[in-house]
Scaffold this motif. Structure first.
Motif, PDB file in Angstrom:
ATOM      1  N   ASP A  27       0.845  -1.213   0.030  1.00 56.86           N
ATOM      2  CA  ASP A  27       0.080   0.169  -0.060  1.00 56.86           C
ATOM      3  C   ASP A  27       0.950   1.337   0.045  1.00 56.86           C
ATOM      4  N   LEU A  28       2.144   1.093  -0.236  1.00 55.65           N
ATOM      5  CA  LEU A  28       3.084   2.144  -0.379  1.00 55.65           C
ATOM      6  C   LEU A  28       2.791   3.180  -1.451  1.00 55.65           C
ATOM      7  N   GLY A  29       2.729   4.450  -1.140  1.00 57.72           N
ATOM      8  CA  GLY A  29       2.347   5.561  -2.237  1.00 57.72           C
ATOM      9  C   GLY A  29       3.921   6.286  -2.219  1.00 57.72           C
ATOM     10  N   VAL A  30       3.820   6.919  -3.509  1.00 57.72           N
ATOM     11  CA  VAL A  30       4.951   7.837  -3.719  1.00 57.72           C
ATOM     12  C   VAL A  30       4.449   9.028  -4.439  1.00 57.72           C
ATOM     13  N   GLU A  31       4.798  10.104  -4.059  1.00 57.85           N
ATOM     14  CA  GLU A  31       4.602  11.408  -4.693  1.00 57.85           C
ATOM     15  C   GLU A  31       6.109  12.268  -4.980  1.00 57.85           C
ATOM     16  N   ILE A  32       6.254  12.482  -6.128  1.00 53.67           N
ATOM     17  CA  ILE A  32       7.645  13.083  -6.412  1.00 53.67           C
ATOM     18  C   ILE A  32       7.163  14.761  -6.787  1.00 53.67           C
ATOM     19  N   PHE A  33       7.395  15.808  -6.329  1.00 51.71           N
ATOM     20  CA  PHE A  33       7.346  17.199  -6.456  1.00 51.71           C
ATOM     21  C   PHE A  33       8.518  17.914  -6.887  1.00 51.71           C
ATOM     22  N   CYS A  34       8.343  18.394  -8.161  1.00 56.26           N
ATOM     23  CA  CYS A  34       9.382  19.079  -8.791  1.00 56.26           C
ATOM     24  C   CYS A  34       9.259  20.788  -8.581  1.00 56.26           C
ATOM     25  N   LEU A  35      10.245  21.179  -7.771  1.00 56.61           N
ATOM     26  CA  LEU A  35       9.964  22.361  -7.453  1.00 56.61           C
ATOM     27  C   LEU A  35      11.298  23.481  -8.079  1.00 56.61           C
ATOM     28  N   LYS A  36      11.273  24.765  -7.928  1.00 52.99           N
ATOM     29  CA  LYS A  36      12.378  25.519  -8.424  1.00 52.99           C
ATOM     30  C   LYS A  36      12.703  26.667  -7.491  1.00 52.99           C
TER      31      LYS A  36
END
Length: 388
Positions: free
Chosen positions: A175-184
């Motif tokens: 049930d693992l979830g991953v979110e990858i945010f790209c910021l500057k």
């Protein structure tokens, strides 16, 4: 006599058109809505030398770290702070002190190997500390520094290593979830490339914030914290989830449930029966633009049609899926949100040689390692029901 026969035939035809087919019965295992669950946060900031250029007072980087850690701390039972490079370095102060200590001089004195770090080793160390109620945040520039001219070889190795780390974790915690945010953020410091002298630059550069944990907890966090509010603007997201145990129910087009939980009978309108699925899709970790596009869903039977999907706010349910079920539809059905591969923005912001200062060397290989781990899951769950 002929007139009477014609009238009788016309009456029979009208009767068939108006009555439609027989009633359609749907049954499913009721998955009730869930309330917010308690969780703890492990917040990691990489303190390798390549990160020094982001460590400027008032930079978007420092503001983003402070904002997101502070917002998470509102809802978490506990928030633990760490720096990370070749080892995990606990920080004992509060979030304000944590942010103030993000300076190049402090980074070099914290310990560990600040001259070189491995993304897959850092991910492995982070995931080993995760459990069923832990959310980990990892902030890094995610640069893969490799020997010049051998990018493809070393990038492929990095992708395979990241894939293995996540695959092994998913076998234990599916049930693992991953979110990858790209910021500057503003970057003012030395930019490092393998085998070359560092170059002093001052410009905006991308960096990444990874949020990793049980997908239902990540979903509830997203209900409380709008990532668009994170300082830096124009945030890009890549997300991965098995979408297991989605809470849902099925009602008729008037919003009326069946007489018993997990069962409803619907009278067709002509050749189709229409129902509404109300579901909490927050655990898919997909944004509303994706979820509201009916073309992003898959189904098993060609006799089931997805007519519309819209965002709702009905208790904890987030979306309503309008279904048309044709005559002669029978058997098991499963509605899924589909598999999301690597978003276009990842391809666009990735560089193979590190020469473009507006891009990140090798980031698409890191994300690809994660995406492949989820792609290989044998049980990507969905909304399951039976048609009788």
């Amino acid at each position: 006599m002929k007139i009477a026969n014609i009238c009788f035939s016309f009456f029979v035809l009208l009767s068939l058109i108006s009555c439609g087919g027989s009633d359609v019965e749907l049954s499913w295992k009721e998955i009730p809505p869930v309330n917010d669950e308690s969780f703890k946060v492990n917040f990691y900031v990489e303190n390798s030398g390549s990160m020094n250029g982001y460590m400027n007072a008032g930079s978007e980087f420092e503001n983003a770290v402070h904002f997101y850690a502070n917002e998470l701390d509102k809802y978490a039972d506990t928030t633990r702070l760490f720096f990370i490079n070749s080892k995990i370095i606990p920080f004992t102060g509060d979030i304000n002190a944590f942010t103030l200590n993000m300076t190049p001089s402090n980074f070099s004195s914290l310990g560990g190997n600040t001259s070189s770090s491995s993304i897959d080793e850092m991910m492995k160390a982070i995931l080993e500390k995760n459990d069923n109620n832990t959310v980990s945040v990892f902030v890094s520039d995610c640069i893969l520094a490799v020997p010049f001219g051998e990018a493809q070889k070393f990038f492929s190795i990095a992708r395979d290593n990241v894939n293995k780390v996540f695959w092994k974790t998913l076998k234990k915690h599916d049930d693992l979830g991953v979110e990858i945010f790209c910021l500057k953020s503003d970057f003012n410091g030395n930019y490092y490339q393998w085998g070359k002298s560092p170059v002093k630059i001052h410009q905006h550069r991308p960096y990444y914030m990874w949020v990793i944990g049980p997908q239902k907890i990540l979903g509830q966090i997203n209900k409380h914290i709008d990532i668009a509010d994170i300082p830096g603007g124009d945030i890009k997201v890549a997300s991965y989830s098995s979408a297991k145990n989605i809470p849902f129910t099925i009602v008729n087009t008037f919003g009326t449930a069946g007489h018993s939980a997990g069962h409803i009978t619907v009278t067709p309108d002509g050749a189709k029966a229409h129902v509404l699925i109300r579901a909490d899709l927050s655990s898919t970790l997909l944004d509303n633009n994706y979820l509201s596009n009916k073309n992003n869903y898959t189904k098993k039977s060609p006799l089931v049609q997805i007519e519309n999907v819209k965002k709702i706010s009905y208790g904890t349910y987030t979306h309503e899926i309008s279904l048309a079920i044709m005559d002669n539809a029978h058997g098991s059905e499963c509605i899924k949100t589909g598999y999301t591969d690597i978003p276009e923005w990842v391809e666009n912001i990735s560089s193979d040689d590190g020469g473009d200062l507006n891009k990140t060397s090798g980031i698409k290989y890191i994300v690809s390692g994660v995406a492949d781990a989820y792609k290989n899951l044998t049980d990507q769950s969905g909304i399951k029901f039976e048609i009788k």
